[in-house]
Design a protein around this motif. Sequence first.
Motif, PDB file in Angstrom:
ATOM      1  N   SER A   1       0.817  -1.216   0.000  1.00 20.52           N
ATOM      2  CA  SER A   1       0.000   0.000   0.000  1.00 20.52           C
ATOM      3  C   SER A   1       0.852   1.269   0.000  1.00 20.52           C
ATOM      4  O   SER A   1       0.484   2.269  -0.618  1.00 20.52           O
ATOM      5  N   VAL A   2       1.995   1.236   0.660  1.00 11.14           N
ATOM      6  CA  VAL A   2       2.889   2.402   0.666  1.00 11.14           C
ATOM      7  C   VAL A   2       3.461   2.627  -0.733  1.00 11.14           C
ATOM      8  O   VAL A   2       3.499   3.752  -1.231  1.00 11.14           O
ATOM      9  N   ASP A   3       3.897   1.537  -1.373  1.00 19.39           N
ATOM     10  CA  ASP A   3       4.413   1.642  -2.743  1.00 19.39           C
ATOM     11  C   ASP A   3       3.338   2.159  -3.689  1.00 19.39           C
ATOM     12  O   ASP A   3       3.605   2.978  -4.567  1.00 19.39           O
ATOM     13  N   LEU A   4       2.116   1.672  -3.513  1.00 21.51           N
ATOM     14  CA  LEU A   4       1.024   2.092  -4.383  1.00 21.51           C
ATOM     15  C   LEU A   4       0.750   3.583  -4.228  1.00 21.51           C
ATOM     16  O   LEU A   4       0.573   4.292  -5.219  1.00 21.51           O
ATOM     17  N   ALA A   5       0.737   4.060  -2.992  1.00 22.18           N
ATOM     18  CA  ALA A   5       0.538   5.500  -2.761  1.00 22.18           C
ATOM     19  C   ALA A   5       1.659   6.306  -3.398  1.00 22.18           C
ATOM     20  O   ALA A   5       1.416   7.335  -4.037  1.00 22.18           O
ATOM     21  N   GLU A   6       2.884   5.826  -3.266  1.00 20.99           N
ATOM     22  CA  GLU A   6       4.031   6.506  -3.884  1.00 20.99           C
ATOM     23  C   GLU A   6       3.885   6.534  -5.402  1.00 20.99           C
ATOM     24  O   GLU A   6       4.149   7.550  -6.047  1.00 20.99           O
ATOM     25  N   LEU A   7       3.425   5.432  -5.976  1.00 24.06           N
ATOM     26  CA  LEU A   7       3.226   5.366  -7.419  1.00 24.06           C
ATOM     27  C   LEU A   7       2.128   6.332  -7.867  1.00 24.06           C
ATOM     28  O   LEU A   7       2.275   7.021  -8.873  1.00 24.06           O
ATOM     29  N   VAL A   8       1.047   6.407  -7.116  1.00 26.66           N
ATOM     30  CA  VAL A   8      -0.042   7.333  -7.454  1.00 26.66           C
ATOM     31  C   VAL A   8       0.474   8.774  -7.462  1.00 26.66           C
ATOM     32  O   VAL A   8       0.218   9.529  -8.403  1.00 26.66           O
ATOM     33  N   PHE A   9       1.219   9.141  -6.431  1.00 25.82           N
ATOM     34  CA  PHE A   9       1.738  10.509  -6.364  1.00 25.82           C
ATOM     35  C   PHE A   9       2.741  10.780  -7.484  1.00 25.82           C
ATOM     36  O   PHE A   9       2.742  11.865  -8.074  1.00 25.82           O
ATOM     37  N   ALA A  10       3.571   9.800  -7.812  1.00 22.75           N
ATOM     38  CA  ALA A  10       4.533   9.967  -8.906  1.00 22.75           C
ATOM     39  C   ALA A  10       3.804  10.123 -10.239  1.00 22.75           C
ATOM     40  O   ALA A  10       4.202  10.943 -11.073  1.00 22.75           O
ATOM     41  N   CYS A  11       2.732   9.363 -10.432  1.00 27.67           N
ATOM     42  CA  CYS A  11       1.952   9.472 -11.667  1.00 27.67           C
ATOM     43  C   CYS A  11       1.235  10.810 -11.750  1.00 27.67           C
ATOM     44  O   CYS A  11       1.154  11.400 -12.834  1.00 27.67           O
ATOM     45  N   GLU A  12       0.743  11.293 -10.618  1.00 31.14           N
ATOM     46  CA  GLU A  12       0.124  12.622 -10.606  1.00 31.14           C
ATOM     47  C   GLU A  12       1.101  13.663 -11.120  1.00 31.14           C
ATOM     48  O   GLU A  12       0.766  14.484 -11.973  1.00 31.14           O
ATOM     49  N   GLU A  13       2.297  13.605 -10.600  1.00 28.95           N
ATOM     50  CA  GLU A  13       3.323  14.576 -10.988  1.00 28.95           C
ATOM     51  C   GLU A  13       3.747  14.395 -12.445  1.00 28.95           C
ATOM     52  O   GLU A  13       3.839  15.353 -13.204  1.00 28.95           O
ATOM     53  N   GLU A  14       3.982  13.167 -12.841  1.00 26.14           N
ATOM     54  CA  GLU A  14       4.502  12.872 -14.178  1.00 26.14           C
ATOM     55  C   GLU A  14       3.490  13.171 -15.287  1.00 26.14           C
ATOM     56  O   GLU A  14       3.852  13.673 -16.345  1.00 26.14           O
ATOM     57  N   PHE A  15       2.218  12.849 -15.049  1.00 21.16           N
ATOM     58  CA  PHE A  15       1.208  12.974 -16.098  1.00 21.16           C
ATOM     59  C   PHE A  15       0.320  14.198 -15.946  1.00 21.16           C
ATOM     60  O   PHE A  15      -0.571  14.419 -16.759  1.00 21.16           O
ATOM     61  N   GLY A  16       0.545  14.975 -14.896  1.00 19.25           N
ATOM     62  CA  GLY A  16      -0.223  16.199 -14.718  1.00 19.25           C
ATOM     63  C   GLY A  16      -1.678  15.975 -14.371  1.00 19.25           C
ATOM     64  O   GLY A  16      -2.528  16.798 -14.682  1.00 19.25           O
ATOM     65  N   VAL A  17      -1.960  14.848 -13.754  1.00 21.86           N
ATOM     66  CA  VAL A  17      -3.313  14.588 -13.274  1.00 21.86           C
ATOM     67  C   VAL A  17      -3.274  14.640 -11.758  1.00 21.86           C
ATOM     68  O   VAL A  17      -2.215  14.510 -11.154  1.00 21.86           O
ATOM     69  N   SER A  18      -4.429  14.847 -11.165  1.00 23.80           N
ATOM     70  CA  SER A  18      -4.416  14.891  -9.706  1.00 23.80           C
ATOM     71  C   SER A  18      -5.630  14.185  -9.136  1.00 23.80           C
ATOM     72  O   SER A  18      -6.678  14.091  -9.777  1.00 23.80           O
ATOM     73  N   MET A  19      -5.445  13.714  -7.928  1.00 18.08           N
ATOM     74  CA  MET A  19      -6.528  13.070  -7.200  1.00 18.08           C
ATOM     75  C   MET A  19      -7.534  14.170  -6.831  1.00 18.08           C
ATOM     76  O   MET A  19      -7.153  15.317  -6.634  1.00 18.08           O
ATOM     77  N   PRO A  20      -8.793  13.824  -6.720  1.00 18.64           N
ATOM     78  CA  PRO A  20      -9.796  14.810  -6.313  1.00 18.64           C
ATOM     79  C   PRO A  20      -9.509  15.345  -4.912  1.00 18.64           C
ATOM     80  O   PRO A  20      -8.939  14.653  -4.077  1.00 18.64           O
ATOM     81  N   ASP A  21      -9.895  16.572  -4.668  1.00 22.36           N
ATOM     82  CA  ASP A  21      -9.721  17.175  -3.343  1.00 22.36           C
ATOM     83  C   ASP A  21     -10.736  16.642  -2.344  1.00 22.36           C
ATOM     84  O   ASP A  21     -10.457  16.557  -1.155  1.00 22.36           O
ATOM     85  N   ASP A  22     -11.918  16.294  -2.832  1.00 18.95           N
ATOM     86  CA  ASP A  22     -12.971  15.774  -1.981  1.00 18.95           C
ATOM     87  C   ASP A  22     -12.547  14.429  -1.378  1.00 18.95           C
ATOM     88  O   ASP A  22     -12.119  13.525  -2.092  1.00 18.95           O
ATOM     89  N   LYS A  23     -12.664  14.301  -0.067  1.00 20.31           N
ATOM     90  CA  LYS A  23     -12.199  13.111   0.641  1.00 20.31           C
ATOM     91  C   LYS A  23     -12.877  11.832   0.148  1.00 20.31           C
ATOM     92  O   LYS A  23     -12.227  10.807  -0.048  1.00 20.31           O
ATOM     93  N   GLU A  24     -14.181  11.879  -0.069  1.00 22.98           N
ATOM     94  CA  GLU A  24     -14.909  10.696  -0.536  1.00 22.98           C
ATOM     95  C   GLU A  24     -14.509  10.318  -1.960  1.00 22.98           C
ATOM     96  O   GLU A  24     -14.329   9.146  -2.266  1.00 22.98           O
ATOM     97  N   ALA A  25     -14.361  11.305  -2.826  1.00 27.30           N
ATOM     98  CA  ALA A  25     -13.958  11.042  -4.206  1.00 27.30           C
ATOM     99  C   ALA A  25     -12.540  10.482  -4.249  1.00 27.30           C
ATOM    100  O   ALA A  25     -12.239   9.583  -5.026  1.00 27.30           O
ATOM    101  N   ARG A  26     -11.672  11.008  -3.393  1.00 23.80           N
ATOM    102  CA  ARG A  26     -10.292  10.527  -3.320  1.00 23.80           C
ATOM    103  C   ARG A  26     -10.267   9.071  -2.848  1.00 23.80           C
ATOM    104  O   ARG A  26      -9.547   8.246  -3.397  1.00 23.80           O
ATOM    105  N   ALA A  27     -11.071   8.751  -1.844  1.00 25.80           N
ATOM    106  CA  ALA A  27     -11.131   7.378  -1.334  1.00 25.80           C
ATOM    107  C   ALA A  27     -11.659   6.432  -2.412  1.00 25.80           C
ATOM    108  O   ALA A  27     -11.142   5.322  -2.571  1.00 25.80           O
ATOM    109  N   ALA A  28     -12.651   6.882  -3.173  1.00 22.51           N
ATOM    110  CA  ALA A  28     -13.200   6.055  -4.253  1.00 22.51           C
ATOM    111  C   ALA A  28     -12.155   5.815  -5.337  1.00 22.51           C
ATOM    112  O   ALA A  28     -12.026   4.698  -5.847  1.00 22.51           O
ATOM    113  N   MET A  29     -11.406   6.849  -5.669  1.00 23.77           N
ATOM    114  CA  MET A  29     -10.367   6.712  -6.690  1.00 23.77           C
ATOM    115  C   MET A  29      -9.270   5.752  -6.213  1.00 23.77           C
ATOM    116  O   MET A  29      -8.809   4.898  -6.967  1.00 23.77           O
TER     117      MET A  29
END
Length: 90
Positions: A37-65
């Motif tokens: 799970s730690v690696d997965l979170a790191e990968l998500v954040f790296a992909c956000e940065e690399e591809f210019g996409v971001s997780m939703p700010d809303d807590k529920e939407a972020r949890a769903a994603m």
Amino acid sequence: MDRTAVFETVRDLIADITDVEEITEDSSLYDELAIDSVDLAELVFACEEEFGVSMPDDKEARAAMMAEVKSLETVGDIVDYIVKYIGSVE
């Protein structure tokens, strides 16, 4: 960015996180690459940065994603997921 470029970028990000060098689209995230799970979170954040996409700010939407991301099984699944969100794959 084409699908091959997305794969190559994801592959490199995963290699940095896991120290595994031979990664294919069929590589299993959890069995073969031993991503936790730690690696997965790191990968998500790296992909956000690399591809210019971001997780939703809303807590529920972020949890769903994150739940959706956790359901992905292979590197190819991650590539498909990113392609879906960046939308402009040639």
